[in-house]
Design a protein around this motif. Structure first.
Motif, PDB file in Angstrom:
ATOM      1  N   ARG A 131     -37.608  11.291 -98.504  1.00  0.00           N
ATOM      2  CA  ARG A 131     -39.066  11.454 -98.707  1.00  0.00           C
ATOM      3  C   ARG A 131     -39.441  12.299 -99.917  1.00  0.00           C
ATOM      4  O   ARG A 131     -40.433  12.024-100.583  1.00  0.00           O
ATOM      5  CB  ARG A 131     -39.682  12.092 -97.452  1.00  0.00           C
ATOM      6  N   CYS A 132     -38.708  13.370-100.154  1.00  0.00           N
ATOM      7  CA  CYS A 132     -39.083  14.305-101.222  1.00  0.00           C
ATOM      8  C   CYS A 132     -38.754  13.697-102.577  1.00  0.00           C
ATOM      9  O   CYS A 132     -37.703  13.078-102.750  1.00  0.00           O
ATOM     10  CB  CYS A 132     -38.324  15.610-101.021  1.00  0.00           C
ATOM     11  N   ILE A 133     -39.645  13.855-103.522  1.00  0.00           N
ATOM     12  CA  ILE A 133     -39.415  13.305-104.870  1.00  0.00           C
ATOM     13  C   ILE A 133     -39.078  14.420-105.861  1.00  0.00           C
ATOM     14  O   ILE A 133     -39.218  14.249-107.062  1.00  0.00           O
ATOM     15  CB  ILE A 133     -40.629  12.490-105.356  1.00  0.00           C
ATOM     16  N   CYS A 182     -40.545  17.007-107.055  1.00  0.00           N
ATOM     17  CA  CYS A 182     -41.536  17.300-108.108  1.00  0.00           C
ATOM     18  C   CYS A 182     -41.722  18.806-108.319  1.00  0.00           C
ATOM     19  O   CYS A 182     -42.187  19.243-109.370  1.00  0.00           O
ATOM     20  CB  CYS A 182     -42.879  16.660-107.761  1.00  0.00           C
ATOM     21  N   GLY A 183     -41.418  19.612-107.290  1.00  0.00           N
ATOM     22  CA  GLY A 183     -41.548  21.062-107.426  1.00  0.00           C
ATOM     23  C   GLY A 183     -42.944  21.614-107.224  1.00  0.00           C
ATOM     24  O   GLY A 183     -43.175  22.821-107.367  1.00  0.00           O
ATOM     25  N   ARG A 184     -43.915  20.764-106.878  1.00  0.00           N
ATOM     26  CA  ARG A 184     -45.293  21.260-106.705  1.00  0.00           C
ATOM     27  C   ARG A 184     -45.368  22.319-105.608  1.00  0.00           C
ATOM     28  O   ARG A 184     -46.124  23.276-105.711  1.00  0.00           O
ATOM     29  CB  ARG A 184     -46.227  20.094-106.338  1.00  0.00           C
ATOM     30  N   CYS A 185     -44.564  22.125-104.539  1.00  0.00           N
ATOM     31  CA  CYS A 185     -44.615  23.090-103.430  1.00  0.00           C
ATOM     32  C   CYS A 185     -44.244  24.483-103.908  1.00  0.00           C
ATOM     33  O   CYS A 185     -44.852  25.477-103.514  1.00  0.00           O
ATOM     34  CB  CYS A 185     -43.694  22.642-102.296  1.00  0.00           C
ATOM     35  N   ASN A 186     -43.260  24.577-104.804  1.00  0.00           N
ATOM     36  CA  ASN A 186     -42.836  25.887-105.302  1.00  0.00           C
ATOM     37  C   ASN A 186     -43.924  26.539-106.161  1.00  0.00           C
ATOM     38  O   ASN A 186     -44.152  27.746-106.085  1.00  0.00           O
ATOM     39  CB  ASN A 186     -41.568  25.760-106.154  1.00  0.00           C
ATOM     40  N   CYS A 243     -36.670  25.474-107.161  1.00  0.00           N
ATOM     41  CA  CYS A 243     -35.391  25.139-106.520  1.00  0.00           C
ATOM     42  C   CYS A 243     -35.353  23.692-106.058  1.00  0.00           C
ATOM     43  O   CYS A 243     -34.311  23.218-105.605  1.00  0.00           O
ATOM     44  CB  CYS A 243     -35.140  26.077-105.337  1.00  0.00           C
ATOM     45  N   MET A 244     -36.481  22.971-106.160  1.00  0.00           N
ATOM     46  CA  MET A 244     -36.509  21.584-105.692  1.00  0.00           C
ATOM     47  C   MET A 244     -36.232  20.576-106.812  1.00  0.00           C
ATOM     48  O   MET A 244     -36.007  19.405-106.542  1.00  0.00           O
ATOM     49  CB  MET A 244     -37.886  21.269-105.069  1.00  0.00           C
ATOM     50  N   VAL A 245     -36.261  21.000-108.061  1.00  0.00           N
ATOM     51  CA  VAL A 245     -36.168  20.008-109.139  1.00  0.00           C
ATOM     52  C   VAL A 245     -34.729  19.829-109.612  1.00  0.00           C
ATOM     53  O   VAL A 245     -33.880  20.700-109.427  1.00  0.00           O
ATOM     54  CB  VAL A 245     -37.076  20.373-110.343  1.00  0.00           C
ATOM     55  N   ARG A 286     -31.749  20.536-101.030  1.00  0.00           N
ATOM     56  CA  ARG A 286     -32.679  21.475-101.682  1.00  0.00           C
ATOM     57  C   ARG A 286     -33.732  21.960-100.680  1.00  0.00           C
ATOM     58  O   ARG A 286     -34.090  23.139-100.652  1.00  0.00           O
ATOM     59  CB  ARG A 286     -33.345  20.798-102.885  1.00  0.00           C
ATOM     60  N   MET A 287     -34.196  21.025 -99.861  1.00  0.00           N
ATOM     61  CA  MET A 287     -35.183  21.407 -98.836  1.00  0.00           C
ATOM     62  C   MET A 287     -34.564  22.407 -97.856  1.00  0.00           C
ATOM     63  O   MET A 287     -35.196  23.399 -97.468  1.00  0.00           O
ATOM     64  CB  MET A 287     -35.665  20.162 -98.088  1.00  0.00           C
ATOM     65  N   ARG A 288     -33.329  22.158 -97.471  1.00  0.00           N
ATOM     66  CA  ARG A 288     -32.634  23.069 -96.557  1.00  0.00           C
ATOM     67  C   ARG A 288     -32.563  24.468 -97.163  1.00  0.00           C
ATOM     68  O   ARG A 288     -32.859  25.462 -96.499  1.00  0.00           O
ATOM     69  CB  ARG A 288     -31.220  22.529 -96.303  1.00  0.00           C
ATOM     70  N   CYS A 306     -48.315  18.735-101.444  1.00  0.00           N
ATOM     71  CA  CYS A 306     -47.183  17.800-101.525  1.00  0.00           C
ATOM     72  C   CYS A 306     -47.674  16.351-101.636  1.00  0.00           C
ATOM     73  O   CYS A 306     -48.401  15.870-100.772  1.00  0.00           O
ATOM     74  CB  CYS A 306     -46.293  17.935-100.284  1.00  0.00           C
ATOM     75  N   PRO A 307     -47.272  15.628-102.685  1.00  0.00           N
ATOM     76  CA  PRO A 307     -47.720  14.239-102.842  1.00  0.00           C
ATOM     77  C   PRO A 307     -47.102  13.302-101.816  1.00  0.00           C
ATOM     78  O   PRO A 307     -47.562  12.183-101.645  1.00  0.00           O
ATOM     79  CB  PRO A 307     -47.259  13.883-104.263  1.00  0.00           C
ATOM     80  N   GLU A 308     -46.054  13.768-101.134  1.00  0.00           N
ATOM     81  CA  GLU A 308     -45.375  12.944-100.123  1.00  0.00           C
ATOM     82  C   GLU A 308     -45.767  13.351 -98.705  1.00  0.00           C
ATOM     83  O   GLU A 308     -45.138  12.922 -97.742  1.00  0.00           O
ATOM     84  CB  GLU A 308     -43.856  13.056-100.299  1.00  0.00           C
TER      85      GLU A 308
HETATM   86  S1  SF4 Z   1     -44.138  19.041-103.237  1.00  0.00           S
HETATM   87 FE1  SF4 Z   1     -43.258  17.676-101.667  1.00  0.00          FE
HETATM   88  S2  SF4 Z   1     -42.270  16.018-102.854  1.00  0.00           S
HETATM   89 FE2  SF4 Z   1     -42.630  17.718-104.292  1.00  0.00          FE
HETATM   90  S3  SF4 Z   1     -40.709  18.902-104.253  1.00  0.00           S
HETATM   91 FE3  SF4 Z   1     -42.091  19.844-102.731  1.00  0.00          FE
HETATM   92  S4  SF4 Z   1     -41.562  18.845-100.772  1.00  0.00           S
HETATM   93 FE4  SF4 Z   1     -40.697  17.578-102.430  1.00  0.00          FE
END
Ligand code: SF4
Ligand code: SF4
Length: 339
Positions: free
Chosen positions: A223-225, A227-231, A263-265, A284-286, A315-317
């Protein structure tokens, strides 16, 4: 000391405060959101009461005032280094309770991690706070579950806009005359706060190492793409990287910048020799989730996440951090179906 001010009176107080300080508050940016005609609430410098967005929750956190997205630390030549100048004026930042608690996390990370980061400290020493009361909970908030729903100290004054009047609880006695001079009325004022949210999370007290191998993380690989927006929306995410920028007219002269990282990108965990510690988005989510609700607590005694819900909003997802926390709890209790 409590005061009720009308909008013009509060603006005059702010203008007095701004004579030798900067004021940084959430502002509703009309039409500057993700799509045409969509607004976004982000932090900016203000001079008038009407500019402060007191009703909506901000989409982005305040943290750039303490940890700029791009900060020049020093300039270098072939022979010497000069520390970069910085704005030495005091700043008053308007924050909700959850974000006041986020400042405590930032301070722990930058000031209490074996040594104090001097670049953070020189900014932090000049930052004061005004508390924005919360008259109600917002979509995605889970501050009550995280124990961040109330703040009673650490701010100069609180502000609540009720029926057109600004209700101000002034904690700093030096500022009280400023407010008293503009007050329509003096009365006891207590900053509003919420006691429960629609979203609730349960954080497991002990998380066994088996959680690292649990199947629940695989969903986020799909599901996660990354993108790093959450960070970038999170008030407690603090990761950064270093960039040396060499000036083109002299390749040995330049500046070193500290810039925000996620940390997500892709590339965040790259190491020499082509290694990468966390390749999948699930891994990365973990890492992100367990840092927020397990590892930080082991080090500092409380959770890093403050339950502001901004990562869920951005989060776009449509991935919900609150849901992940509850899935971790279910997995720990052995009740989750993580297939
Ligand atoms: S905002 Fe959502 S899709 Fe983007 S990195 Fe964070 S969890 Fe993943
Ligand atoms: S992880 Fe999400 S809910 Fe927790 S502090 Fe960061 S943005 Fe807020």
């Amino acid at each position: 000391m409590g005061y009720l001010l009308n909008r013009d009176g509060f603006t005059r107080v702010l203008q007095k405060l701004a004579e030798n300080r900067r004021l940084y508050a959430p502002v509703n940016k009309i039409g500057e959101g993700r799509y045409t005609d969509v607004d976004v609430v982000r932090y900016d410098f203000i001079t008038e009461a009407a500019e402060i967005e007191l009703e909506k929750k901000s989409d982005y956190a305040f943290k750039e005032i303490l940890t700029p997205l791009s900060e020049t630390l020093f300039f270098f030549t072939e022979n010497e280094v000069k520390e970069a100048d910085y704005d030495q004026r005091e700043v008053i930042v308007f924050l909700r309770s959850c974000d006041m608690h986020a400042v405590k996390r930032l301070d722990a990370i930058y000031l209490e991690n074996k040594f104090a980061d001097p670049f953070y400290k020189r900014i932090r020493d000049r930052v004061r706070f005004a508390l924005i009361g919360c008259g109600h909970s917002y979509e995605d908030c889970f501050c009550a579950s995280m124990g961040t729903n109330r703040t009673t100290e650490g701010y100069l004054f609180s502000v609540d806009l009720i029926d057109g009047l600004y209700h101000l609880d002034v904690k700093d006695p030096d500022l009280a005359p400023l407010f008293a001079a503009e007050a329509e009325k003096e009365q006891d004022v207590e900053a509003r706060y919420v006691t429960e949210n629609e979203v609730k999370v349960t954080i497991p007290a002990d998380v066994p190492n088996s959680i690292y191998k649990d199947g629940l993380w695989e969903e986020y690989t799909a599901r996660c793409i990354n993108c790093g927006r959450c960070n970038f929306a999170c008030p407690t995410c603090t990761c950064y990287t270093m960039q040396d920028v060499f000036y083109t007219d002299n390749g040995k002269v330049g500046e070193r910048r500290r810039v925000g990282a996620s940390c997500m990108v892709d590339g965040y965990t790259n190491v020499a020799g082509g290694g990468q510690y966390r390749r999948t988005n699930g891994e990365r989510m973990r890492f992100k989730v367990l840092h927020k609700i397990v590892d930080f607590r082991k080090r500092f005694g409380y959770d890093m996440c403050v339950g502001c819900g901004r990562c869920d909003m951005i989060c776009p997802e449509y991935i919900s951090f609150a849901n992940i926390i509850n899935k971790v709890n279910q997995a720990v209790e052995g009740g989750a179906d993580n297939a």
